[in-house]
Design a protein around this motif. Sequence first.
Motif, PDB file in Angstrom:
ATOM      1  N   ALA A 266       9.042  -3.579   3.873  1.00  0.00           N
ATOM      2  CA  ALA A 266      10.693  -3.698   3.387  1.00  0.00           C
ATOM      3  C   ALA A 266      11.709  -2.301   2.914  1.00  0.00           C
ATOM      4  N   SER A 267      10.753  -1.791   3.726  1.00  0.00           N
ATOM      5  CA  SER A 267      11.649  -0.262   4.439  1.00  0.00           C
ATOM      6  C   SER A 267      11.888   0.250   5.741  1.00  0.00           C
ATOM      7  N   SER A 268      13.148   0.529   6.381  1.00  0.00           N
ATOM      8  CA  SER A 268      12.407   1.419   7.531  1.00  0.00           C
ATOM      9  C   SER A 268      12.442   2.830   7.062  1.00  0.00           C
ATOM     10  N   ILE A 345      16.528   0.725   3.045  1.00  0.00           N
ATOM     11  CA  ILE A 345      14.820   0.544   1.455  1.00  0.00           C
ATOM     12  C   ILE A 345      14.965  -1.472   1.324  1.00  0.00           C
ATOM     13  N   PRO A 346      14.239  -1.367   0.850  1.00  0.00           N
ATOM     14  CA  PRO A 346      14.654  -3.209   0.465  1.00  0.00           C
ATOM     15  C   PRO A 346      15.297  -3.684   0.161  1.00  0.00           C
ATOM     16  N   GLU A 347      16.004  -4.723   0.841  1.00  0.00           N
ATOM     17  CA  GLU A 347      17.420  -5.471   0.521  1.00  0.00           C
ATOM     18  C   GLU A 347      18.231  -5.293   0.206  1.00  0.00           C
ATOM     19  N   ALA A 348      18.385  -3.801   1.621  1.00  0.00           N
ATOM     20  CA  ALA A 348      19.968  -3.324   1.409  1.00  0.00           C
ATOM     21  C   ALA A 348      20.844  -3.656   2.169  1.00  0.00           C
ATOM     22  N   GLY A 349      20.959  -4.655   2.657  1.00  0.00           N
ATOM     23  CA  GLY A 349      21.404  -5.796   3.891  1.00  0.00           C
ATOM     24  C   GLY A 349      21.692  -7.034   2.750  1.00  0.00           C
ATOM     25  N   LEU A 350      21.457  -6.956   1.798  1.00  0.00           N
ATOM     26  CA  LEU A 350      22.030  -8.755   0.400  1.00  0.00           C
ATOM     27  C   LEU A 350      22.640  -7.583   0.631  1.00  0.00           C
ATOM     28  N   VAL A 351      23.196  -6.512  -0.171  1.00  0.00           N
ATOM     29  CA  VAL A 351      24.372  -5.667  -1.020  1.00  0.00           C
ATOM     30  C   VAL A 351      25.870  -5.364   0.108  1.00  0.00           C
ATOM     31  N   LEU A 362      34.617 -14.751   2.356  1.00  0.00           N
ATOM     32  CA  LEU A 362      33.762 -16.331   1.514  1.00  0.00           C
ATOM     33  C   LEU A 362      33.554 -15.674  -0.256  1.00  0.00           C
ATOM     34  N   PRO A 363      33.402 -17.000  -0.266  1.00  0.00           N
ATOM     35  CA  PRO A 363      32.811 -16.184  -2.036  1.00  0.00           C
ATOM     36  C   PRO A 363      31.911 -15.384  -1.947  1.00  0.00           C
ATOM     37  N   LEU A 364      31.357 -14.427  -3.030  1.00  0.00           N
ATOM     38  CA  LEU A 364      30.389 -13.614  -3.081  1.00  0.00           C
ATOM     39  C   LEU A 364      29.288 -14.205  -3.897  1.00  0.00           C
ATOM     40  N   GLU A 365      29.582 -14.927  -3.885  1.00  0.00           N
ATOM     41  CA  GLU A 365      28.103 -16.146  -4.935  1.00  0.00           C
ATOM     42  C   GLU A 365      27.423 -16.684  -4.048  1.00  0.00           C
ATOM     43  N   GLY A 366      28.058 -17.005  -2.832  1.00  0.00           N
ATOM     44  CA  GLY A 366      27.366 -17.635  -2.050  1.00  0.00           C
ATOM     45  C   GLY A 366      26.127 -16.957  -2.110  1.00  0.00           C
ATOM     46  N   ILE A 367      25.607 -15.915  -1.789  1.00  0.00           N
ATOM     47  CA  ILE A 367      24.900 -14.842  -1.503  1.00  0.00           C
ATOM     48  C   ILE A 367      23.618 -15.073  -2.450  1.00  0.00           C
ATOM     49  N   GLY A 368      24.140 -16.045  -3.372  1.00  0.00           N
ATOM     50  CA  GLY A 368      22.495 -16.553  -4.752  1.00  0.00           C
ATOM     51  C   GLY A 368      22.225 -17.663  -3.742  1.00  0.00           C
ATOM     52  N   LEU A 369      22.362 -18.317  -3.037  1.00  0.00           N
ATOM     53  CA  LEU A 369      21.732 -19.343  -1.968  1.00  0.00           C
ATOM     54  C   LEU A 369      20.340 -18.742  -1.277  1.00  0.00           C
ATOM     55  N   LEU A 370      20.849 -17.475  -0.943  1.00  0.00           N
ATOM     56  CA  LEU A 370      19.960 -16.754  -0.239  1.00  0.00           C
ATOM     57  C   LEU A 370      18.533 -15.606  -0.992  1.00  0.00           C
ATOM     58  N   LEU A 371      19.103 -15.939  -2.123  1.00  0.00           N
ATOM     59  CA  LEU A 371      18.513 -14.764  -2.837  1.00  0.00           C
ATOM     60  C   LEU A 371      16.911 -15.150  -3.114  1.00  0.00           C
ATOM     61  N   THR A 372      16.416 -15.835  -3.321  1.00  0.00           N
ATOM     62  CA  THR A 372      15.046 -16.174  -3.114  1.00  0.00           C
ATOM     63  C   THR A 372      13.950 -15.810  -2.848  1.00  0.00           C
ATOM     64  N   VAL A 373      14.299 -15.848  -1.467  1.00  0.00           N
ATOM     65  CA  VAL A 373      13.808 -15.757   0.017  1.00  0.00           C
ATOM     66  C   VAL A 373      14.337 -14.720   0.855  1.00  0.00           C
ATOM     67  N   ASP A 374      15.075 -13.739   0.063  1.00  0.00           N
ATOM     68  CA  ASP A 374      15.519 -12.418   0.934  1.00  0.00           C
ATOM     69  C   ASP A 374      14.584 -11.675   0.684  1.00  0.00           C
ATOM     70  N   TRP A 375      13.468 -11.283  -0.086  1.00  0.00           N
ATOM     71  CA  TRP A 375      12.757 -10.506   0.374  1.00  0.00           C
ATOM     72  C   TRP A 375      11.438 -10.816   1.342  1.00  0.00           C
ATOM     73  N   PHE A 376      11.575 -11.862   1.546  1.00  0.00           N
ATOM     74  CA  PHE A 376      10.378 -12.267   2.780  1.00  0.00           C
ATOM     75  C   PHE A 376      10.591 -11.968   4.197  1.00  0.00           C
ATOM     76  N   LEU A 377      12.567 -12.435   4.137  1.00  0.00           N
ATOM     77  CA  LEU A 377      13.238 -12.390   5.975  1.00  0.00           C
ATOM     78  C   LEU A 377      13.494 -10.645   5.680  1.00  0.00           C
ATOM     79  N   ASP A 378      13.399  -9.852   4.407  1.00  0.00           N
ATOM     80  CA  ASP A 378      13.494  -8.945   4.363  1.00  0.00           C
ATOM     81  C   ASP A 378      13.019  -8.031   4.993  1.00  0.00           C
ATOM     82  N   ARG A 379      11.173  -8.693   5.546  1.00  0.00           N
ATOM     83  CA  ARG A 379       9.975  -7.848   6.092  1.00  0.00           C
ATOM     84  C   ARG A 379      10.110  -7.797   7.898  1.00  0.00           C
TER      85      ARG A 379
END
Length: 414
Positions: A266-268, A345-351, A362-379
Amino acid sequence: MPHRHATILLILIASAVVLGILSGWFWGTAMTEIAWIGRLFLDALKMLIVPLILAAVISGVASLGDVRRLGRTGGITVSYYALTTAIAVFTGLVMVNLIQPGIGIDLSGAASTEHITGREPAGISDILLSLISPNIVAAAANAQLLPLILFAILFSAAVTTLGDRGEPVIAFFNGVNEAMMKLAIWLMYLAPVGIYALVASRLGTAGGGQAFLDQLIAVGWYVLTVIGGLTVHFIVPCLILFFVAGRGRDYVVTMLRALLTAFGTASSSATLSMTMECVRENGVDDRAARFVLPLGSTVNMDGTALYEAVAVMFIAQAYGVALSVGQQAVVFVTATLAAIGAAGIPEAGLVTMILVLNAVHLPLEGIGLLLTVDWFLDRFRTTINVWGDAVGAAVVHRFLPNGEPNVDQTAPRS
Ligand code: ASP
């Protein structure tokens, strides 16, 4: 790397990914015990990044000859990056508008985002400021690769104006680059074990198959939209590869080792040495590979750009905010910038997504909806990022003047 070794390694790495998924799925948290093996492999790959980037960019730019040729190569490279990233964001926006994955999402499922939203200020000026570092050693130590690359480009441009006095400098960095590629080949032999451990332990950290499946199902349409968009976008560089760069299926097959490494790590940036080796094996001129790939690994992120657009629209839909065409145009521009600003690097896109969310209020808390699956989509998005870079190198190769000596034609290959 000899062809036979490459084929065997490809089979082993592909098997490692499948076995890693199965082990993490069925043995769950027990697999976190082997996380250190994955970490060892990842750290070894990261160890190569700074010397490889300096040596590759300096020797690559110097081998282009005069500054005018650098301008032309740079122009083709940047045009390719810009075009493919724009297509990626557009694809993401079309998919997310068609599928509407955020409608009806349960907002109470949002995880805490404090560790992300408190991490970095993300505005357009921050991205521009990140281009130059006052301390190049600190930039290298903190894996801020963009200032390092810009420094290397300026440095090598200066060296080319020195005539004979610059020759030893270029020869030195050529040698360093060759040594780094040798190390990359050695590491490639360890990839099956490293990638197995990375994939299995990450799935184990997610709680194993059943727990992960529950997390996936909670945002299932979102996951399908991102993966669907990335799959559609995979085709765009393929078409460019076939019709513009004039390459065939072999190019894709040779790149698979690097693409699977991207999936595993998960890191270019960590994958860069593997990408360079595979692109070399594909016969891409070193002048193109050394310039395009280091830069691409940090600024050309089609997968990340597509994902940023889908994720932000998903959050808007989940919060019941209808974004107008004008606001979606803002998403288009800021998602592109956020992808450029994301580190490899892994999950840099989230930041960097904070930049896009802020731009459309949009509310930044919205990112919380995606957190659990982000490592998977990151790949998946990292794989597409690396694929875009690999095709970029073939495109730039195609436009280099034929018959010009390649600085490393005499250099030993493995
Ligand atoms: N992990 C991605 C990469 O290294 C960046 C991201 O989208 O988070 O390319």
